[in-house]
Structures are given as structure tokens and as C-alpha cells.
Design an enzyme around this catalytic site. Structure first.
Site, PDB file in Angstrom:
ATOM      1  N   ARG A 200     103.253  31.398   0.525  1.00 50.57           N
ATOM      2  CA  ARG A 200     103.268  30.014   0.056  1.00 50.57           C
ATOM      3  C   ARG A 200     104.489  29.256   0.572  1.00 50.57           C
ATOM      4  O   ARG A 200     104.511  28.036   0.552  1.00 50.57           O
ATOM      5  CB  ARG A 200     103.270  29.961  -1.484  1.00 50.57           C
ATOM      6  CG  ARG A 200     101.950  30.364  -2.111  1.00 50.57           C
ATOM      7  CD  ARG A 200     101.983  30.156  -3.623  1.00 50.57           C
ATOM      8  NE  ARG A 200     100.750  30.586  -4.254  1.00 50.57           N
ATOM      9  CZ  ARG A 200      99.660  29.859  -4.367  1.00 50.57           C
ATOM     10  NH1 ARG A 200      99.651  28.629  -3.875  1.00 50.57           N
ATOM     11  NH2 ARG A 200      98.588  30.329  -4.965  1.00 50.57           N
TER      12      ARG A 200
ATOM     13  N   ARG B  79      85.054  16.738  -9.474  1.00 52.73           N
ATOM     14  CA  ARG B  79      84.430  18.036  -9.763  1.00 52.73           C
ATOM     15  C   ARG B  79      84.173  18.192 -11.257  1.00 52.73           C
ATOM     16  O   ARG B  79      84.999  17.839 -12.082  1.00 52.73           O
ATOM     17  CB  ARG B  79      85.349  19.163  -9.255  1.00 52.73           C
ATOM     18  CG  ARG B  79      84.748  20.543  -9.395  1.00 52.73           C
ATOM     19  CD  ARG B  79      85.476  21.557  -8.523  1.00 52.73           C
ATOM     20  NE  ARG B  79      86.884  21.700  -8.848  1.00 52.73           N
ATOM     21  CZ  ARG B  79      87.722  22.483  -8.171  1.00 52.73           C
ATOM     22  NH1 ARG B  79      87.289  23.151  -7.107  1.00 52.73           N
ATOM     23  NH2 ARG B  79      88.990  22.579  -8.524  1.00 52.73           N
TER      24      ARG B  79
ATOM     25  N   LYS C 280      89.482  26.727   1.043  1.00 55.00           N
ATOM     26  CA  LYS C 280      90.014  27.992   1.561  1.00 55.00           C
ATOM     27  C   LYS C 280      89.258  29.200   1.031  1.00 55.00           C
ATOM     28  O   LYS C 280      88.858  30.081   1.785  1.00 55.00           O
ATOM     29  CB  LYS C 280      91.490  28.173   1.168  1.00 55.00           C
ATOM     30  CG  LYS C 280      92.468  27.277   1.849  1.00 55.00           C
ATOM     31  CD  LYS C 280      93.890  27.752   1.637  1.00 55.00           C
ATOM     32  CE  LYS C 280      94.282  27.914   0.191  1.00 55.00           C
ATOM     33  NZ  LYS C 280      94.250  26.682  -0.588  1.00 55.00           N
TER      34      LYS C 280
ATOM     35  N   ARG D 184      99.652  18.398  -7.693  1.00 59.01           N
ATOM     36  CA  ARG D 184      99.412  19.660  -6.985  1.00 59.01           C
ATOM     37  C   ARG D 184      99.577  19.473  -5.477  1.00 59.01           C
ATOM     38  O   ARG D 184     100.126  20.337  -4.791  1.00 59.01           O
ATOM     39  CB  ARG D 184      98.006  20.180  -7.293  1.00 59.01           C
ATOM     40  CG  ARG D 184      97.825  20.681  -8.723  1.00 59.01           C
ATOM     41  CD  ARG D 184      96.362  20.884  -9.076  1.00 59.01           C
ATOM     42  NE  ARG D 184      95.758  21.970  -8.316  1.00 59.01           N
ATOM     43  CZ  ARG D 184      94.437  22.177  -8.247  1.00 59.01           C
ATOM     44  NH1 ARG D 184      93.604  21.361  -8.861  1.00 59.01           N
ATOM     45  NH2 ARG D 184      93.960  23.188  -7.561  1.00 59.01           N
TER      46      ARG D 184
ATOM     47  N   ARG E  46      87.957  19.870 -15.628  1.00 59.11           N
ATOM     48  CA  ARG E  46      89.112  20.700 -15.944  1.00 59.11           C
ATOM     49  C   ARG E  46      90.379  19.857 -15.874  1.00 59.11           C
ATOM     50  O   ARG E  46      90.469  18.914 -15.091  1.00 59.11           O
ATOM     51  CB  ARG E  46      89.238  21.874 -14.961  1.00 59.11           C
ATOM     52  CG  ARG E  46      88.061  22.822 -15.012  1.00 59.11           C
ATOM     53  CD  ARG E  46      88.296  24.050 -14.164  1.00 59.11           C
ATOM     54  NE  ARG E  46      88.882  23.744 -12.846  1.00 59.11           N
ATOM     55  CZ  ARG E  46      89.025  24.620 -11.887  1.00 59.11           C
ATOM     56  NH1 ARG E  46      88.634  25.878 -12.076  1.00 59.11           N
ATOM     57  NH2 ARG E  46      89.554  24.291 -10.723  1.00 59.11           N
TER      58      ARG E  46
END
Length: 207
Positions: free
Chosen positions: A88, A122, A13, A164, A153
Site C-alpha cells: 500500500r 452502489r 481490482k 477514501r 453502506r
């Protein structure tokens, strides 16, 4: 043109919103950025938001809406904008209707399996901010740009990514139905390469 970007974590996004903003010469607005800005500028709503954040609480919808309203009234938004990360929830979307006319809602659709692979693979360099994917590193653990160590991370670990996505589907995915019923939803295949996604978004915004 007033646009909302929807899509799960890792859908791209932010990247696509920035490209569309550059192409249309409109600002990209994320709630995180405007919250920090309102707090830094010590606006009345910013200070109200800070009181919740300092107490470890979620900033309530009415305060978020007031901060978004303040931002949308600024001069650079008069020719259009992209809302990235807001609304959201459906209640936020309903409240937004009272302060903004939305022209299109772009939904980047990517399967959960692909998102988990993207995010859990990632690796980032904390020193310079460069981002890589393990599939492209060939076992390399150093940043090609500055030579510092690459790390994963905490919020990119597979179990965290799954959590998530669960939160996204529970809270934000109902927005897809909300905007579909209003005839504003433009669904884009987010599994394509970045240039194809960008071209698809630009084409659908013309329609």
C-alpha cells in the site's frame, strides 16, 4: 507469474484479480485475508498482528511483511500469485523486494469522478450479498435475488468515498511512480467494460 494489482477503491481490482487468477491458475492474495487466516491459525505473526488489532492500532509494516512472506512461501504460490491490496506504501514495496520477485504491476486507472459515481451509487443486499447500482435499479429498493431491502453502506457515501480516494492518492499512488521507474508498471483503462479490461490485462501480461 508474480503480479501486483494497484488501483483506487471502486476500480474493480478484486473482480479482475479473481478472473486473472482463474485464467492463470494462481492464487489471489489480499492482506486482509491472510491476516485473518494467520490469526485463525494462531501463527506467531498472526498472534502478533492480533495484539495490535485488539488494541485498536494499525498492524506495523514489519508484521505485515512477515505475514506476506509466510504466505508466499506456501506451495500454491510457487507457480505465481496476484497480490491485491499490498503493498500500500512505498516502504512496503521496498520491503517486498527483499522477499519476492515481481514480474508485473497492473494499475487500473479510473478518474475520481467515475469512482465516486460507481461507489456512491452502489446498493447492497445484506441478506444475500448481491450488489446493484442505482442507475440500473429504476427506483427499485428490493433485492431481485431474495427480496430483502437494499442499503447503501456507510463507506459508499459520497463524502466517505472522497476521503477514501484522498487517502489512496496520498499513500498508494506514489507506488505508480515507484514501479514505473522499475519498468514493471502496466496501466489499464479501468473505465472500460469488465470483459475489455480483462482482455487488456491478459494481453499486457503477455508482453
Amino acid at each position: 507469474m508474480n503480479i501486483i494489482f494497484l488501483g483506487p477503491p471502486g476500480a474493480g481490482k478484486g473482480t479482475q484479480a479473481q478472473r486473472i487468477c482463474n485464467a492463470l491458475n494462481i492464487p489471489q492474495i489480499s492482506t486482509g485475508d491472510i491476516l485473518r487466516r494467520a490469526i485463525k491459525e494462531q501463527t506467531a505473526t498472526g498472534m502478533k498482528a492480533k495484539s495490535y488489532i485488539d488494541a485498536g492500532k494499525l498492524v506495523p509494516d514489519d508484521v505485515i511483511i512477515d505475514i506476506v512472506k509466510e504466505r508466499l512461501q506456501q506451495e500454491d504460490c510457487q507457480g505465481g500469485y496476484i497480490l491485491d491490496g499490498f503493498p500500500r506504501t512505498v516502504p512496503q514495496a521496498e520491503a517486498l523486494e527483499g522477499i519476492a520477485n515481481i514480474d508485473a504491476v497492473v494499475d487500473l486507472d479510473v478518474a475520481d469522478e467515475e469512482l465516486i459515481n460507481r461507489l456512491s451509487g452502489r446498493r447492497v443486499c445484506l441478506k444475500c450479498g448481491a450488489t446493484y447500482h442505482v442507475n440500473m435499479l429504476g427506483g427499485e429498493t428490493k433485492c431481485a435475488a431474495c427480496g430483502d431491502n437494499l442499503i447503501q453502506r456507510a463507506d459508499d457515501k459520497a463524502e466517505t468515498v472522497l476521503n477514501r480516494l484522498t487517502v489512496y492518492h496520498q499513500q498508494t499512488a506514489p507506488l505508480v511512480d515507484f514501479y514505473q521507474k522499475k519498468g514493471l508498471l502496466k496501466v489499464i483503462d479501468g473505465a472500460q467494460d469488465m470483459d475489455t479490461i480483462f482482455a487488456s490485462i491478459m494481453e499486457t501480461l503477455k508482453g
